[in-house]
Design an enzyme around this catalytic site. Structure first.
Site, short mmCIF file in Angstrom:
data_model
loop_
_atom_site.label_atom_id
_atom_site.label_comp_id
_atom_site.label_asym_id
_atom_site.label_seq_id
_atom_site.Cartn_x
_atom_site.Cartn_y
_atom_site.Cartn_z
N TYR A 158 -8.97 7.38 -2.71
CA TYR A 158 -8.30 6.22 -2.10
C TYR A 158 -8.32 5.03 -3.08
O TYR A 158 -7.42 4.21 -3.10
CB TYR A 158 -8.92 5.87 -0.75
CG TYR A 158 -8.00 5.08 0.15
CD1 TYR A 158 -6.78 5.61 0.57
CD2 TYR A 158 -8.34 3.80 0.59
CE1 TYR A 158 -5.93 4.89 1.39
CE2 TYR A 158 -7.49 3.07 1.41
CZ TYR A 158 -6.29 3.61 1.81
OH TYR A 158 -5.45 2.89 2.63
N LYS A 165 -7.15 -2.65 0.85
CA LYS A 165 -7.46 -2.71 2.29
C LYS A 165 -8.62 -3.65 2.58
O LYS A 165 -8.64 -4.33 3.62
CB LYS A 165 -7.75 -1.32 2.85
CG LYS A 165 -6.54 -0.39 2.92
CD LYS A 165 -5.38 -0.95 3.71
CE LYS A 165 -4.32 0.10 4.01
NZ LYS A 165 -3.09 -0.49 4.59
P1 NAD Z 1 4.92 5.43 5.65
O1 NAD Z 1 5.25 5.96 4.29
O2 NAD Z 1 5.67 5.96 6.78
O3 NAD Z 1 5.00 3.84 5.65
C1 NAD Z 1 4.76 3.06 4.52
C2 NAD Z 1 5.85 2.00 4.51
O4 NAD Z 1 5.62 1.04 3.48
C3 NAD Z 1 7.24 2.59 4.27
O5 NAD Z 1 8.07 2.27 5.35
C4 NAD Z 1 7.70 1.88 3.02
O6 NAD Z 1 9.08 1.58 3.02
C5 NAD Z 1 6.89 0.58 3.10
N1 NAD Z 1 6.83 -0.15 1.83
C6 NAD Z 1 6.31 0.24 0.64
N2 NAD Z 1 6.51 -0.72 -0.28
C7 NAD Z 1 7.15 -1.74 0.35
C8 NAD Z 1 7.67 -3.01 -0.08
N3 NAD Z 1 7.55 -3.44 -1.34
N4 NAD Z 1 8.28 -3.81 0.84
C9 NAD Z 1 8.42 -3.40 2.11
N5 NAD Z 1 7.98 -2.21 2.57
C10 NAD Z 1 7.36 -1.40 1.69
O7 NAD Z 1 3.34 5.69 5.82
P2 NAD Z 1 2.29 5.26 6.97
O8 NAD Z 1 1.18 6.20 6.80
O9 NAD Z 1 2.98 5.13 8.27
O10 NAD Z 1 1.78 3.83 6.46
C11 NAD Z 1 1.88 2.65 7.24
C12 NAD Z 1 0.59 1.84 7.16
O11 NAD Z 1 -0.45 2.57 7.82
C13 NAD Z 1 0.09 1.54 5.76
O12 NAD Z 1 -0.46 0.23 5.73
C14 NAD Z 1 -1.03 2.54 5.58
O13 NAD Z 1 -1.98 2.11 4.65
C15 NAD Z 1 -1.59 2.55 6.99
N6 NAD Z 1 -2.47 3.68 7.34
C16 NAD Z 1 -2.02 4.97 7.21
C17 NAD Z 1 -2.85 6.03 7.56
C18 NAD Z 1 -2.40 7.46 7.42
O14 NAD Z 1 -3.24 8.34 7.36
N7 NAD Z 1 -1.12 7.75 7.38
C19 NAD Z 1 -4.15 5.76 8.05
C20 NAD Z 1 -4.57 4.44 8.18
C21 NAD Z 1 -3.71 3.40 7.82
O1 0WE Z 2 -3.02 4.03 3.27
C1 0WE Z 2 -2.77 5.22 3.16
C2 0WE Z 2 -1.70 5.71 2.21
C3 0WE Z 2 -1.16 4.62 1.35
C4 0WE Z 2 -0.33 5.04 0.18
C5 0WE Z 2 0.09 6.34 -0.09
C6 0WE Z 2 0.86 6.60 -1.22
C7 0WE Z 2 1.29 7.98 -1.61
C8 0WE Z 2 2.55 7.96 -2.46
C9 0WE Z 2 0.00 4.05 -0.69
N1 0WE Z 2 0.74 4.28 -1.79
C10 0WE Z 2 1.18 5.52 -2.06
N2 0WE Z 2 1.91 5.71 -3.19
C11 0WE Z 2 2.54 6.88 -3.50
O2 0WE Z 2 3.14 7.03 -4.58
N3 0WE Z 2 -3.50 6.12 3.90
C12 0WE Z 2 -4.59 5.64 4.70
C13 0WE Z 2 -3.27 7.57 3.85
C14 0WE Z 2 -4.20 8.12 2.82
O3 0WE Z 2 -3.93 7.98 1.51
C15 0WE Z 2 -5.00 8.52 0.81
C16 0WE Z 2 -5.94 9.01 1.72
C17 0WE Z 2 -5.43 8.73 3.01
C18 0WE Z 2 -6.08 9.03 4.31
C19 0WE Z 2 -5.21 8.62 -0.56
C20 0WE Z 2 -6.37 9.23 -1.03
C21 0WE Z 2 -7.30 9.70 -0.14
C22 0WE Z 2 -7.11 9.60 1.23
#
Ligand code: NAD
Ligand code: 0WE
Length: 258
Positions: A158, A165
């Site tokens: 991460y 974060k």
């Molecule tokens: P996702 O890919 O569906 O959403 C990520 C979004 O970020 C996309 O809609 C993308 O367009 C947007 N984005 C990236 N760069 C941007 C920019 N410059 N301007 C505007 N928008 C931008 O993935 P997700 O997992 O739904 O992520 C949403 C949030 O949830 C993130 O903050 C992520 O860290 C958080 N999160 C995800 C998880 C997980 O496991 N998926 C767990 C905890 C927290």
């Molecule tokens: O916040 C996230 C994902 C955020 C994310 C993911 C990507 C993948 C593609 C941000 N930037 C990028 N850029 C890319 O090019 N999570 C909480 C999901 C997540 O991401 C991980 C996790 C988990 C869970 C990355 C490493 C280890 C665990």
């Protein structure tokens, strides 16, 4: 009962039907909120078309481009909110980005540029959007962002996102302290791992989800809709006494030590 009728909600971060923001938008809509949706514009306008088709059933009354690295675009989006709605009640910040290189390998190998980019998109953007939202939240408001345990504990790979974060979670506290006098609440949901576009691009996400299923008290992961329900609660007057908090929606994983 949870009722968001008459509330104006702006939702960022919808990329596709797996996005956490999509789960949130559906639950805000189900609770009666009037929705505005932003999308990340790209050269070919592909995101725009896909997101527009996806959100069509929720009948958003605003659909706006917003790249959070572009301050002018942020200002224009909130001008559109002011012109169309006059008032904003709910802001959902649900976006993050770090380069592929910043999400693998040795943490210390991250470049200055990749580090800054991740902090800029994933953490500073909450400050920027909140500043723009503040003058429109004339009857108080609720700002909700999404964070992850990797901002508090070390989660393999991460890496730089963890630092982003940690900054995001501290932003929540400073923004809550500043904006409380205007009855604007600022909270974060710390979600457990969910398969989305962002997480699926990460190597080993399925193994991580499997691990959570073994360890978490509820013996499962959470869904976008469960996160959406918590966001609807934080957006509503049911949570009127809560601000500056990080609420774990992770099937209990965070409490476990072994
Ligand atoms: P996702 O890919 O569906 O959403 C990520 C979004 O970020 C996309 O809609 C993308 O367009 C947007 N984005 C990236 N760069 C941007 C920019 N410059 N301007 C505007 N928008 C931008 O993935 P997700 O997992 O739904 O992520 C949403 C949030 O949830 C993130 O903050 C992520 O860290 C958080 N999160 C995800 C998880 C997980 O496991 N998926 C767990 C905890 C927290
Ligand atoms: O916040 C996230 C994902 C955020 C994310 C993911 C990507 C993948 C593609 C941000 N930037 C990028 N850029 C890319 O090019 N999570 C909480 C999901 C997540 O991401 C991980 C996790 C988990 C869970 C990355 C490493 C280890 C665990």
């Amino acid at each position: 009962m949870l009722n968001l009728t008459g509330k104006n909600a702006l939702v960022t971060g919808i990329a596709n039907n797996r996005s956490i923001a999509w789960g949130i938008a559906q639950q805000l809509h189900a609770a009666g909120a009037n929705l505005g949706v932003t999308f990340l514009p790209d050269e070919k306008g592909r995101y725009e078309k896909k997101v527009a088709e996806l959100v069509e059933p929720l009948q958003p009354t605003l659909f706006l481009p917003c790249d959070v690295q572009n301050e002018t675009q942020i200002q224009e989006a909130f001008e559109a909110v002011r012109d169309k709605w006059g008032r904003l009640d709910i802001l959902i910040h649900c976006l993050a980005f770090a380069s592929k290189e910043a999400l693998s390998g040795e943490f210390s190998s991250v470049s200055r540029q990749d580090f800054s980019q991740s902090i800029d998109i994933s953490a500073y953007s909450l400050v920027s959007l909140s500043r723009a939202a503040k003058p429109l939240m004339t009857e108080g408001g609720s700002i909700v962002t999404l964070t992850y345990l990797g901002g508090v504990r070390v989660i393999p790979n991460y890496n730089t996102m963890g630092i982003a974060k940690a900054a995001l979670e501290m932003n929540v506290r400073y923004l809550a302290a500043e904006m409380g006098s205007q009855n604007i609440r600022v909270n974060a949901i710390s979600a457990g791992p969910i398969r989305t576009l962002a997480s699926s691009a990460v190597g080993g996400i399925l193994e991580m989800i499997h691990h959570v299923e073994q360890i978490a008290p509820l013996r499962r992961t959470v869904t976008q809709l469960e996160v959406g329900n918590t966001a609807a609660f934080l957006a509503s007057d049911l949570s009127s006494g809560i601000t500056g908090q990080i609420l774990y929606v992770d099937a209990g994983y965070e409490i476990m030590g072994m």
